[in-house]
Design a protein around this motif. Sequence first.
Motif, PDB file in Angstrom:
ATOM      1  N   PRO A   1      46.879  32.735   5.021  1.00 22.94           N
ATOM      2  CA  PRO A   1      48.366  33.082   5.517  1.00 22.94           C
ATOM      3  C   PRO A   1      48.750  32.509   6.723  1.00 22.94           C
ATOM      4  CG  PRO A   1      46.865  34.934   5.946  1.00 22.94           C
ATOM      5  CD  PRO A   1      46.016  33.802   5.115  1.00 22.94           C
ATOM      6  N   LEU A   2      49.791  32.060   6.861  1.00 22.79           N
ATOM      7  CA  LEU A   2      50.240  31.411   8.083  1.00 22.79           C
ATOM      8  C   LEU A   2      50.937  32.353   9.033  1.00 22.79           C
ATOM      9  CD1 LEU A   2      52.612  28.603   6.616  1.00 22.79           C
ATOM     10  CD2 LEU A   2      50.063  28.603   7.358  1.00 22.79           C
ATOM     11  N   SER A   3      51.489  33.825   8.741  1.00 28.94           N
ATOM     12  CA  SER A   3      51.701  34.243   9.893  1.00 28.94           C
ATOM     13  C   SER A   3      51.408  35.771   9.724  1.00 28.94           C
ATOM     14  CB  SER A   3      53.444  34.411   9.774  1.00 28.94           C
ATOM     15  OG  SER A   3      54.100  34.711   8.570  1.00 28.94           O
TER      16      SER A   3
ATOM     17  N   THR B   1      39.069  28.793  13.592  1.00 34.61           N
ATOM     18  CA  THR B   1      40.322  28.098  13.186  1.00 34.61           C
ATOM     19  C   THR B   1      40.870  28.245  11.695  1.00 34.61           C
ATOM     20  OG1 THR B   1      38.673  26.205  12.542  1.00 34.61           O
ATOM     21  CG2 THR B   1      39.689  25.868  14.554  1.00 34.61           C
ATOM     22  N   GLU B   2      42.097  28.012  11.434  1.00 34.84           N
ATOM     23  CA  GLU B   2      42.375  27.858  10.013  1.00 34.84           C
ATOM     24  C   GLU B   2      41.862  27.146   9.177  1.00 34.84           C
ATOM     25  OE1 GLU B   2      46.618  27.748  10.354  1.00 34.84           O
ATOM     26  OE2 GLU B   2      46.796  29.515  11.665  1.00 34.84           O
TER      27      GLU B   2
ATOM     28  N   ASP C   1      38.446  28.966   8.088  1.00 37.39           N
ATOM     29  CA  ASP C   1      39.041  30.032   6.972  1.00 37.39           C
ATOM     30  C   ASP C   1      39.527  29.341   5.683  1.00 37.39           C
ATOM     31  OD1 ASP C   1      38.330  31.462   8.919  1.00 37.39           O
ATOM     32  OD2 ASP C   1      40.251  32.678   9.030  1.00 37.39           O
TER      33      ASP C   1
ATOM     34  N   VAL D   1      51.433  18.047   4.127  1.00 42.39           N
ATOM     35  CA  VAL D   1      51.529  19.162   4.585  1.00 42.39           C
ATOM     36  C   VAL D   1      50.701  19.378   5.604  1.00 42.39           C
ATOM     37  CG1 VAL D   1      51.792  21.691   3.862  1.00 42.39           C
ATOM     38  CG2 VAL D   1      52.476  19.921   2.112  1.00 42.39           C
ATOM     39  N   ALA D   2      51.596  19.428   6.872  1.00 42.72           N
ATOM     40  CA  ALA D   2      50.514  19.375   8.181  1.00 42.72           C
ATOM     41  C   ALA D   2      50.170  20.972   8.371  1.00 42.72           C
ATOM     42  CB  ALA D   2      51.411  18.782   9.311  1.00 42.72           C
ATOM     43  N   ILE D   3      50.722  21.769   7.920  1.00 41.77           N
ATOM     44  CA  ILE D   3      50.274  23.134   8.175  1.00 41.77           C
ATOM     45  C   ILE D   3      49.126  23.788   7.423  1.00 41.77           C
ATOM     46  CG2 ILE D   3      52.135  24.387   6.623  1.00 41.77           C
ATOM     47  CD1 ILE D   3      51.151  25.191  10.216  1.00 41.77           C
ATOM     48  N   ARG D   4      49.090  23.087   6.375  1.00 38.30           N
ATOM     49  CA  ARG D   4      48.067  23.742   5.278  1.00 38.30           C
ATOM     50  C   ARG D   4      46.556  22.812   5.539  1.00 38.30           C
ATOM     51  NH1 ARG D   4      50.846  28.198   2.984  1.00 38.30           N
ATOM     52  NH2 ARG D   4      52.867  27.498   2.881  1.00 38.30           N
TER      53      ARG D   4
ATOM     54  N   ASN E   1      53.486  43.576   9.034  1.00 37.78           N
ATOM     55  CA  ASN E   1      53.686  42.242   8.671  1.00 37.78           C
ATOM     56  C   ASN E   1      54.060  42.050   6.936  1.00 37.78           C
ATOM     57  OD1 ASN E   1      53.545  39.582   8.862  1.00 37.78           O
ATOM     58  ND2 ASN E   1      51.476  39.061   9.266  1.00 37.78           N
ATOM     59  N   VAL E   2      54.721  40.878   6.627  1.00 37.61           N
ATOM     60  CA  VAL E   2      55.170  40.931   5.360  1.00 37.61           C
ATOM     61  C   VAL E   2      54.499  39.656   4.646  1.00 37.61           C
ATOM     62  CG1 VAL E   2      57.336  41.515   6.118  1.00 37.61           C
ATOM     63  CG2 VAL E   2      56.880  39.149   5.998  1.00 37.61           C
ATOM     64  N   PRO E   3      53.992  39.836   3.166  1.00 39.06           N
ATOM     65  CA  PRO E   3      53.512  39.123   2.581  1.00 39.06           C
ATOM     66  C   PRO E   3      54.385  37.902   2.261  1.00 39.06           C
ATOM     67  CG  PRO E   3      54.209  41.000   1.106  1.00 39.06           C
ATOM     68  CD  PRO E   3      54.717  41.192   2.681  1.00 39.06           C
ATOM     69  N   HIS E   4      54.080  36.793   1.776  1.00 38.07           N
ATOM     70  CA  HIS E   4      54.388  35.674   1.445  1.00 38.07           C
ATOM     71  C   HIS E   4      53.978  35.004   0.156  1.00 38.07           C
ATOM     72  CE1 HIS E   4      57.369  35.238   4.651  1.00 38.07           C
ATOM     73  NE2 HIS E   4      56.228  35.691   5.588  1.00 38.07           N
ATOM     74  N   GLU E   5      54.947  34.662  -0.804  1.00 42.06           N
ATOM     75  CA  GLU E   5      54.370  34.161  -2.087  1.00 42.06           C
ATOM     76  C   GLU E   5      53.538  32.609  -1.782  1.00 42.06           C
ATOM     77  OE1 GLU E   5      57.391  32.752  -4.515  1.00 42.06           O
ATOM     78  OE2 GLU E   5      58.805  32.566  -2.709  1.00 42.06           O
TER      79      GLU E   5
END
Lengths: 303, 267
Positions: free
Chosen positions: A301-303, A229-230, A233, A148-151, A10-14
């Motif tokens: 993380p999201l992915s 759930t996220e 976490d 920001v709906a995803i966070r 997997n790859v990290p994201h900033e």
Amino acid sequence: MVEELIVLYNVPHELPLGILIATYFYYTGVSAGSFVLSTLAYVFGYEKYKPIGKLAIVMAVIVLILAPLHLILDLAQPQRFVHILYMFNARSMISWGTIMLTAYPLNCVIYGYFMFKENMKMTRIFGLIGIPLAVGVHGYCGFILSLVAIRSLWHTALMPPLFLVSAVVSGVALMILIVITKQRFFTLDKKINVDLIFSLGKILAWTLVLDLFLVGVDLLELTYVYSRTEAYDAAMLLIKGPLAPLFLIGEIFLGGIVPFILLTHPRTSSSIKVVTLASVLVLIGIYAMRVNWVVGGQMTPLS
Amino acid sequence: MITRRKFVKSAALATVAAATGAVAVLKKIGLANAQPEVGQYYPHIWDRLGNAKYIHPWDIDARLGPDHYKKGARERWAMVIDLRKCVGCHLCELVCREHWDVPEGFWRSWVKAIQKGRPPNAKKYFLPRLCNQCEDPPCVTACPTTASIIRDDGIVVIRYEMCIGCRYCIAVCPYDSRFINPRRKTAEKCDFCQPRVDKGELPVCVEICPVNARIFGDLNDPESDVSKLIRNNPVQVLRPEMGTEPQVYYINPDMDIMGRIKERRGR
């Protein structure tokens, strides 16, 4: 699912938004809080708070000149910040925030000008205009996060009210420190207006309770059920994860519970030194809160 | 003696002079230059839009109606990733990095991989990732300068000259597709190799894929490969609950790899 599962690749994201953004939120909060305090006397007519009106508006302007500098420095292309002034995206919260960030300091300057000119009628008018602007300039900071709906940690309707309440808290705390400094060192009789300080301390204590209440409601909702759930976490990151020291000790204990007890306990609340200490603790706690919410929201993380 | 009027006057003059000087100096060293540094790392803004028009963020909702593409008579580019075929060779990731000169530590496209079960009873699953080219992209909504924009053929592009690098688009993207390119200092992401698509070529990842797991095409053409695949197979998109309507479809994806991966240690 009990089957074993491991990540092979997997790859990290900033983390896109960092300390500078948190600091910016902190400064706009302090500014909006100071402004609201200055309107207590000059718009709503509480004569008790008249001595802090001018100080508060000067603080509000100075802090709000500092605040956008953090935003500009945070850009990857700081020299292009002018783009934001003439390219408008009506769906973007930052675009609206730019309007607020331009209109609010201008209004503050006009309001302050009439205040120093002792023109009470115009002061009142521009104070009334300024209140929605002050709510806007800090409320939009809350909206920036809550839209920001995803966070999971950010995406709650509590975020703007939480930001507004913490803005008032930090504004009052800074104002207490400044009033004490001014009256102690920059007046002829070097006498501190004890009544004023203690009534500011009362405001501080009870807005602090509201602030803690909102944080508690938020965390309760995130952690109550569904531990896969996220959201869970994200909240656990604050309670048990890497941000726990900053959150539990910095924000809740030192920045919330301790100053509240200091300000309300009958044995401690009647000392200027204690009020000063409580204000310093509150300012640190609110800064910790900004960092926790801005940085912590992105740490799952999201992915 | 300095009167107040004199002081204010000279202060104002000094401010104007300083501002003029500052602008002159900034222009000299090229900082106040609103015009882009064309051609250093990226083509010019109009090249990036190609022959497509862009849709203002304000009009996205209107565009989601059923008649838009008929009126526009444009393609709607989409990608199907057939995970029954994907072998996890990472060639798409590598060729994308080579083609777009992506700096180390950043990815326009990557392949997630997990292993379920304990060897010898283990199986690997892959998920090639890229920008999902959403119908209603959160990044376009969030962008304060409309640098992120959606073209009328559905590709979400970044007009690099307008990007100020506020990073808000990175925060709102549900797919982690974006990053700040440290050389160009703007946001960057996969754009379906849009200059190649405009020339009638395929995106590099599609072209390189040795097992044809990636299929690229026009959704408005019912006879295109992507249309047929989406029609004839159960497909899934990433994070459908976000309402972004991603246009990268997966056939046969694994549940555990699609979002955030939670590692599990078996008994």
